[in-house]
Enzyme design. Structure first.
Site, PDB file in Angstrom:
ATOM      1  N   ASP A   1     106.901   7.769  64.846  1.00  0.00           N
ATOM      2  CA  ASP A   1     107.702   8.688  65.632  1.00  0.00           C
ATOM      3  C   ASP A   1     107.010  10.038  65.741  1.00  0.00           C
ATOM      4  O   ASP A   1     106.648  10.630  64.730  1.00  0.00           O
ATOM      5  CB  ASP A   1     109.071   8.867  64.973  1.00  0.00           C
ATOM      6  CG  ASP A   1     109.899   9.928  65.658  1.00  0.00           C
ATOM      7  OD1 ASP A   1     110.389   9.662  66.765  1.00  0.00           O
ATOM      8  OD2 ASP A   1     110.018  11.031  65.092  1.00  0.00           O
TER       9      ASP A   1
ATOM     10  N   ASP B   1     104.910  12.611  63.021  1.00  0.00           N
ATOM     11  CA  ASP B   1     105.006  12.229  61.616  1.00  0.00           C
ATOM     12  C   ASP B   1     104.638  10.765  61.444  1.00  0.00           C
ATOM     13  O   ASP B   1     104.167  10.105  62.372  1.00  0.00           O
ATOM     14  CB  ASP B   1     106.408  12.523  61.072  1.00  0.00           C
ATOM     15  CG  ASP B   1     107.508  11.911  61.945  1.00  0.00           C
ATOM     16  OD1 ASP B   1     107.404  10.716  62.273  1.00  0.00           O
ATOM     17  OD2 ASP B   1     108.464  12.630  62.309  1.00  0.00           O
TER      18      ASP B   1
ATOM     19  N   TYR C   1     117.514  12.345  63.778  1.00  0.00           N
ATOM     20  CA  TYR C   1     117.969  11.777  65.046  1.00  0.00           C
ATOM     21  C   TYR C   1     119.441  11.371  64.938  1.00  0.00           C
ATOM     22  O   TYR C   1     119.788  10.196  64.999  1.00  0.00           O
ATOM     23  CB  TYR C   1     117.115  10.560  65.427  1.00  0.00           C
ATOM     24  CG  TYR C   1     115.718  10.919  65.888  1.00  0.00           C
ATOM     25  CD1 TYR C   1     115.490  11.345  67.192  1.00  0.00           C
ATOM     26  CD2 TYR C   1     114.637  10.835  65.023  1.00  0.00           C
ATOM     27  CE1 TYR C   1     114.210  11.685  67.618  1.00  0.00           C
ATOM     28  CE2 TYR C   1     113.353  11.162  65.436  1.00  0.00           C
ATOM     29  CZ  TYR C   1     113.149  11.583  66.742  1.00  0.00           C
ATOM     30  OH  TYR C   1     111.876  11.918  67.156  1.00  0.00           O
TER      31      TYR C   1
ATOM     32  N   GLU D   1     105.097  19.475  69.426  1.00  0.00           N
ATOM     33  CA  GLU D   1     105.122  18.103  68.917  1.00  0.00           C
ATOM     34  C   GLU D   1     105.386  17.105  70.038  1.00  0.00           C
ATOM     35  O   GLU D   1     106.397  17.186  70.730  1.00  0.00           O
ATOM     36  CB  GLU D   1     106.184  17.949  67.831  1.00  0.00           C
ATOM     37  CG  GLU D   1     106.162  16.580  67.157  1.00  0.00           C
ATOM     38  CD  GLU D   1     107.047  16.506  65.925  1.00  0.00           C
ATOM     39  OE1 GLU D   1     106.879  15.562  65.147  1.00  0.00           O
ATOM     40  OE2 GLU D   1     107.914  17.386  65.747  1.00  0.00           O
TER      41      GLU D   1
END
Length: 495
Positions: A84, A87, A236, A478
């Site tokens: 994901d 990371d 999330y 990111e």
């Protein structure tokens, strides 16, 4: 350009010929974006995100095998899938949405993908995800929704190939439900089954079978998944499960064609909440996706009881009107023209919205229809033009003249917030980079990342078109697969 045309010839002042030349020059500039190259790059990004044993035809050669014992704590093989964002986690909820959007891109833009010789690469990227999701669903009412501990993972800065952080597995089941996670995974499996129907029908049937079981699991056991997997809630958290149930039903209806279609269509017709007009489409909010799929059915006019789906269509078109600045609650735009939704990784919403516009443009064109926005018509080509403008902004036509796709053009983010890309490749230096050493030597290093994360789309600029290209600014720097997946379809539509 104006001064050159004006001063370049004494016979060519501001005559009609000069104006034509100017317009032609502007047109060439507008058409200069190489969407085909960006499309190719976007699929390379997925190879950089791979977890598990890499195949012999791996094209991103700075990566290596990683996380080969995932699932061992639960005596199940959970290797594979995608990491994901920046990371080394595997979060099932956004991964499933990524999978659904990759599948939708491959279905809706199949002819364009084939024309640019990227269709097989899309299916390869899709299968890398669905192979993992199949393994994560070993029983009808069991679904593994996370691998890795988010807190310990985020406390370390390590290449995935060097990982020493804990890799616990987390699941939902009948006693610990998560209707949102189960239904989103059902949507992913159902959508992917359509993508594989021609090339791999047996695999497609397997996917449909998993999708049906997961949908029934979600219907029977309500609740948000972070109640069962609290570790995911910090990263999330889901806002509800009603949208995923509609989304899954819509994809199962489309995947099953004549078979069992009334079951899923009736579920959609009888739903007490179809979401109303939405303000965003994302990994957490799929109402708009279900609305668009139902609007497609209304536009095609091939089913009975289409009036029961009109509200879905109406709500989808209200969102589109707002994106076109012709609605009652128009989407905010930055001074440079970027659709602006939310501060954290805004481009994930922009790419998802651009896909909706691209797909709906196709539906309108096929039906020879248009949208009524506050007594003003919106035509199919206008939707595609909005998507094009957003893609152009992302690829460099913006106030900073920066491509927010890494590796595209010459001015692009050099320091995306990404562990693997920011540390020297294990194929160049096999010396283990420890948890803290990664922060000291690489995360805090002001130099550009040693590995180019080709095709990744960073979080993007702020609401004033500003972007600092700082690795530490994960809110803007990111990248995430959920941002890239819908953009594959957009780029295919434009290429």
């Amino acid at each position: 350009m104006m001064s050159q045309l004006k001063n370049g010839s004494s016979q060519c002042s501001w005559t009609s010929i000069c104006i034509v030349l100017l317009l032609m020059s502007m047109a060439r500039g507008a058409l200069s974006t190489n969407y085909g190259e960006a499309l190719t790059n976007s699929l390379l990004y997925f190879e950089a995100q791979r977890s598990g044993k890499l195949p012999s035809n791996q094209r991103v050669n700075w990566r290596g095998d990683s996380a080969l014992r995932d699932g061992s704590d639960a005596h199940i093989d959970l290797t594979g899938g995608y990491y994901d964002a920046g990371d080394n986690m595997k979060f099932g909820f956004p991964l499933a949405f990524t999978t659904t959007m990759l599948a939708w891109s491959s279905i809706e833009m199949a002819s364009q993908l084939k024309a640019h010789k990227e269709y097989e690469n899309v299916l390869t990227a899709l299968k890398w995800a669905t192979d993992f999701l199949i393994k994560a669903h070993p029983e009808p009412n069991v679904l593994y929704g996370q691998v890795g501990d988010g807190n310990s993972d985020h406390a370390c800065w390590m290449r995935p190939e060097d990982m020493t952080t804990p890799r616990p597995t987390y699941r939902i089941d009948a006693q610990h439900p998560g209707a949102d996670l189960a239904a989103e995974t059902a949507a992913a499996m159902a959508a992917a089954s359509i993508a594989f129907t021609q090339s791999n029908p047996t695999y497609a049937e397997t996917l449909v079978s998993h999708a049906k079981d997961l949908f029934e699991f979600a219907k029977a056991h309500h609740g948000v998944y972070q109640s069962s997997i609290p570790n995911a809630g910090s990263f999330y958290a889901s806002s509800g499960y009603e949208d995923e149930l509609l989304w899954a039903a819509a994809w199962l209806h489309r995947a099953n064609d004549e078979l069992d279609e009334d079951t899923y269509l009736n579920f959609l017709k009888e739903a007490s909440n179809n979401g109303g007009p939405r303000t965003v489409f994302s990994w957490d909010d799929k109402f708009l996706g279900a609305q668009v799929l139902m609007a497609k059915l209304v536009l095609e006019g091939k089913i009975e009881g289409v009036e029961d789906l009109e509200e879905y269509k109406s709500n989808a078109e209200k969102f589109i009107c707002n994106c076109a600045q012709k609605g009652s609650k128009n989407v905010k735009k930055t001074p440079g023209g970027l659709l602006w939704f939310l501060p954290w990784n805004n481009l994930q919403y922009t790419t998802a919205t651009s896909f909706i516009l691209s797909a709906y443009s196709k539906y309108l064109e096929a039906a020879n229809a248009s949208i009524e926005c506050s007594n003003e018509k919106l035509e199919a080509f206008e939707l595609l033009n909005i998507a094009r403008a957003q893609a152009d902004y992302i690829l460099g036509s913006n106030p900073k003249s920066m491509s927010y796709m890494v590796g595209f053009g010459t001015n692009y983010p050099k320091r995306p917030h990404h562990r693997g890309a920011s540390i020297v490749s294990i194929n160049k230096d096999k010396t283990v980079v420890s948890c803290n050493e990664g922060f000291n030597a690489w995360f805090n290093n002001p130099a550009p990342n040693p590995n180019v994360l080709t095709g990744a789309i960073v979080g993007g600029p702020d609401e004033n078109d500003a972007y600092g290209d700082e690795r530490t600014d994960f809110q803007h720097s990111e990248p995430a697969p959920a941002t890239a997946a819908p953009f594959v379809g957009v780029l295919a539509a434009l290429a």
